[in-house]
Design an enzyme around this catalytic site. Sequence first.
Site: not given
Ligand code: 13P
Length: 256
Positions: A16, A18, A103, A105, A175, A181, A220
């Site tokens: 992903n 983002k 997701h 976010e 997640e 993150g 992460s």
């Molecule tokens: P990170 O791997 O940067 O923690 O993000 C995870 C994520 O949100 C994948 O969709």
Amino acid sequence: MTGAAHEVKTPIFAANWKMNSGPTESRAFLRTFLARNARRPDRTVMFFPPALSLAAVRDSLRERPDILVGVQNIHWEAKGAFTGENSAPIAKDAGATHVLVGHSERRHVFGETDEQTGKKVAAAVAAGLTPMLCVGEKLEERERGETEAVVVRQLRAGLAALSNAQIASVLIAYEPVWAIGTGRTATPADASVVHVATRRELTSIAGEHGAKVPILYGGSVNAQNVRALLDAPGVDGVLVGGASLDAEGWATIVRS
Ligand code: 13P
């Protein structure tokens, strides 16, 4: 509604990106990545680039139809006056086969509700896109002992409009919000507990159809911890943000 049949091999390695990597950077990434990753029949690789980079990613992958490409979000309506949005039929026409829905976010930065995720999942399936429904608890919910209740609520709402047979064609990503993150990964044991609970709920909603749904872990994930997470019972793949942005690093993770 049509069900988007997916013949994915597990483990699944989903990137992903983002809001990172425009078309130029995406092409350069894939040149490096493809030079280091031959086709492997024992796993599935998937990219979720920004929508504006989808065409560049698809074009770069024209010799590698085994690698799947999706978008990070859709609106639930098929078309209309929704400035700035993309619909499932538009994403499908642009070459996406998959879409992330709900997701963390989208839920916590953009205020997406459980009800909206349900409408998006239904819209994706209706258009022939495979949704990857993302679920996960916030830190305070975990500390209150509500992890399983939150995940179950998000699963029920996200899948509410689908038939059992349609549920067999979706993907789930667990997640935990506190692990995204932050560099703070769930331990394989912690992830496993939630994956097993998620499988139990999927089976209770959709019977044998729920038993087929791949459940990915995200939060992460990196080259150091990916193997242990994939070895955890119930983990069928990984959804990776930050560590999927470096082509060499991502190639290492996909080879693990
Ligand atoms: P990170 O791997 O940067 O923690 O993000 C995870 C994520 O949100 C994948 O969709």
